[in-house]
Motif scaffolding. Structure first.
Motif, PDB file in Angstrom:
ATOM      1  N   SER A 236     117.840 -24.330  69.336  1.00 49.68           N
ATOM      2  CA  SER A 236     117.321 -22.903  69.933  1.00 49.68           C
ATOM      3  C   SER A 236     115.808 -22.382  69.028  1.00 49.68           C
ATOM      4  CB  SER A 236     118.365 -21.961  70.079  1.00 49.68           C
ATOM      5  OG  SER A 236     119.255 -22.631  70.964  1.00 49.68           O
ATOM      6  N   VAL A 237     115.325 -21.786  69.582  1.00 44.90           N
ATOM      7  CA  VAL A 237     114.053 -21.349  69.005  1.00 44.90           C
ATOM      8  C   VAL A 237     113.959 -19.676  69.264  1.00 44.90           C
ATOM      9  CG1 VAL A 237     111.565 -20.998  68.730  1.00 44.90           C
ATOM     10  CG2 VAL A 237     112.605 -23.482  69.093  1.00 44.90           C
TER      11      VAL A 237
ATOM     12  N   CYS B 175     103.262  -9.164  63.676  1.00 40.79           N
ATOM     13  CA  CYS B 175     103.341 -10.461  63.986  1.00 40.79           C
ATOM     14  C   CYS B 175     104.823 -10.800  64.346  1.00 40.79           C
ATOM     15  CB  CYS B 175     103.045 -11.215  62.617  1.00 40.79           C
ATOM     16  SG  CYS B 175     104.172 -10.975  61.354  1.00 40.79           S
ATOM     17  N   ARG B 176     105.020 -11.945  64.737  1.00 43.45           N
ATOM     18  CA  ARG B 176     106.217 -12.491  65.067  1.00 43.45           C
ATOM     19  C   ARG B 176     106.524 -13.840  64.361  1.00 43.45           C
ATOM     20  NH1 ARG B 176     107.994 -10.652  70.058  1.00 43.45           N
ATOM     21  NH2 ARG B 176     107.291  -8.408  70.310  1.00 43.45           N
ATOM     22  N   GLU B 177     107.629 -13.825  64.008  1.00 39.68           N
ATOM     23  CA  GLU B 177     108.134 -15.149  63.131  1.00 39.68           C
ATOM     24  C   GLU B 177     109.002 -15.995  63.951  1.00 39.68           C
ATOM     25  OE1 GLU B 177     110.482 -15.874  58.765  1.00 39.68           O
ATOM     26  OE2 GLU B 177     110.257 -13.975  59.706  1.00 39.68           O
ATOM     27  N   LEU B 178     108.504 -17.076  64.357  1.00 43.27           N
ATOM     28  CA  LEU B 178     109.177 -18.133  65.215  1.00 43.27           C
ATOM     29  C   LEU B 178     109.972 -19.041  64.298  1.00 43.27           C
ATOM     30  CD1 LEU B 178     106.687 -17.192  67.074  1.00 43.27           C
ATOM     31  CD2 LEU B 178     107.136 -19.381  68.202  1.00 43.27           C
ATOM     32  N   LYS B 179     111.320 -18.906  64.621  1.00 47.55           N
ATOM     33  CA  LYS B 179     112.398 -19.712  63.916  1.00 47.55           C
ATOM     34  C   LYS B 179     113.090 -20.873  64.399  1.00 47.55           C
ATOM     35  CE  LYS B 179     114.397 -17.179  60.765  1.00 47.55           C
ATOM     36  NZ  LYS B 179     113.911 -17.374  59.418  1.00 47.55           N
ATOM     37  N   VAL B 180     113.359 -21.883  63.907  1.00 47.41           N
ATOM     38  CA  VAL B 180     114.158 -22.916  64.432  1.00 47.41           C
ATOM     39  C   VAL B 180     115.178 -23.381  63.255  1.00 47.41           C
ATOM     40  CG1 VAL B 180     112.559 -24.694  64.235  1.00 47.41           C
ATOM     41  CG2 VAL B 180     114.355 -24.961  65.751  1.00 47.41           C
ATOM     42  N   TYR B 181     116.529 -23.529  63.486  1.00 48.14           N
ATOM     43  CA  TYR B 181     117.428 -23.914  62.445  1.00 48.14           C
ATOM     44  C   TYR B 181     117.762 -25.461  62.773  1.00 48.14           C
ATOM     45  CZ  TYR B 181     118.139 -19.241  61.137  1.00 48.14           C
ATOM     46  OH  TYR B 181     117.942 -17.727  60.807  1.00 48.14           O
TER      47      TYR B 181
ATOM     48  N   CYS C 217     103.407 -22.745  69.700  1.00 47.18           N
ATOM     49  CA  CYS C 217     104.323 -22.749  68.566  1.00 47.18           C
ATOM     50  C   CYS C 217     105.533 -23.166  69.222  1.00 47.18           C
ATOM     51  CB  CYS C 217     104.235 -21.812  67.514  1.00 47.18           C
ATOM     52  SG  CYS C 217     105.196 -22.193  66.154  1.00 47.18           S
ATOM     53  N   GLU C 218     106.126 -22.332  70.041  1.00 42.20           N
ATOM     54  CA  GLU C 218     107.561 -22.446  70.455  1.00 42.20           C
ATOM     55  C   GLU C 218     107.794 -23.719  71.215  1.00 42.20           C
ATOM     56  OE1 GLU C 218     110.826 -20.262  73.264  1.00 42.20           O
ATOM     57  OE2 GLU C 218     109.287 -19.024  72.422  1.00 42.20           O
TER      58      GLU C 218
ATOM     59  N   LEU D   1     113.212 -23.218  59.829  1.00 47.73           N
ATOM     60  CA  LEU D   1     111.476 -23.458  59.672  1.00 47.73           C
ATOM     61  C   LEU D   1     110.950 -22.229  60.388  1.00 47.73           C
ATOM     62  CD1 LEU D   1     108.760 -24.878  59.250  1.00 47.73           C
ATOM     63  CD2 LEU D   1     109.184 -26.106  61.626  1.00 47.73           C
ATOM     64  N   SER D   2     110.509 -21.510  59.661  1.00 47.79           N
ATOM     65  CA  SER D   2     109.604 -20.262  60.310  1.00 47.79           C
ATOM     66  C   SER D   2     108.136 -20.555  60.207  1.00 47.79           C
ATOM     67  CB  SER D   2     109.888 -19.063  59.290  1.00 47.79           C
ATOM     68  OG  SER D   2     111.440 -18.704  59.312  1.00 47.79           O
TER      69      SER D   2
END
Length: 261
Positions: free
Chosen positions: A121-122, A130-136, A109-110, A94-95
């Motif tokens: 982990s994020v 910008c920054r792309e916040l990701k979680v798997y 968001c984090e 998810l981004s």
């Protein structure tokens, strides 16, 4: 390349099952330690004992979902989020894209990602401006059933009953997520004639802009339940903008949402 016969392989596997160490067997039989490890892994897999991490519980299915955090994250996802399945990764990701000028939004968001998926982990991926916040997680399909091929505004976006129940219980968190993704708080101005003199007046206003009719409807339906007055703001023939400008409604939005930071 050395070819090791079946007899040697079976002798090694017998010793491994008895507790022998990979390094000791590699020296004893003059076989690369990587080969020993591969044989051991294959043997345990065939016997149903393949080592690995136990799958993490699904927050939704196992009843441990942090509902307020999920309502906020759902709003962010519907605005600036997407889920992808990278061929190089086993789990989908998810981004959420966040502008670098809003570090507080990135932190929020984090925090929401970590609260919804505490065992994952994020990370923050730097993009231009910008920054792309990701979680798997393997549970993203379950948590966000709105995912599908193509752009969101080109397919139906509807909440499932369990999602609607969460939004109804935490409407402000949902609204906050939508505003933090596709909304803003600005200061408008206008002029009026007072005593023959034109004076300038400034007033705050909230905008939410999204091309999807369904997502805008989710936003306005939730505003209606909260008693927030809103209007369509049509630009270039498209009613993609939802405006909240009434003083009492803006004041209520300020208490629960506020500007991006």
């Amino acid at each position: 390349m050395h070819i090791h016969g079946t007899e040697v392989r079976q002798r090694v596997l017998t010793l491994l099952r008895d507790g022998a160490q990979n390094a000791d067997l590699a020296r004893q039989f003059n076989i690369p330690i990587g080969t020993i490890g591969y044989w051991k892994h294959r043997d345990r897999a065939e016997r149903g004992e393949c080592p690995g991490r136990r799958p993490s519980p699904c927050p939704r299915c196992d009843g441990v979902l942090n509902s307020p955090a999920y309502a906020y994250l759902l709003g962010l996802y519907l605005g600036d989020g997407h889920i992808i399945q990278n061929r190089a990764m086993r789990s989908p990701s998810l981004s959420i894209t966040c502008d670098e000028s809003h570090p507080g939004l990135m932190d929020a968001c984090e925090d929401a990602m970590r609260s919804v998926l505490p065992g994952n982990s994020v990370c923050r991926v730097r993009r231009k401006g910008c920054r792309e916040l990701k979680v798997y997680s393997m549970h993203l399909w379950c948590l966000f059933p709105q995912h599908g091929p193509g752009k969101k505004h080109e397919r139906t976006i509807a909440l499932e009953a369990w999602q609607q129940a969460i939004v109804d219980a935490h409407p402000w968190e949902f609204i906050r997520g939508l505003i933090h993704s596709d909304g803003c708080r600005i200061t408008n101005w206008t002029t009026r004639m007072v005593g023959g003199e034109r004076k300038r007046y400034e007033y705050p206003r909230y905008f939410f802009t999204n091309v999807s009719d369904d997502i805008r409807r989710l936003y306005t339906d939730t505003l209606d339940k909260l008693g927030i007055e809103w209007t369509h703001c049509t630009r270039k023939g498209h009613a993609y903008n939802i405006s909240v400008a009434r003083k009492a409604s803006v004041a209520l939005m300020d208490v629960h949402v506020g500007p991006k930071y």
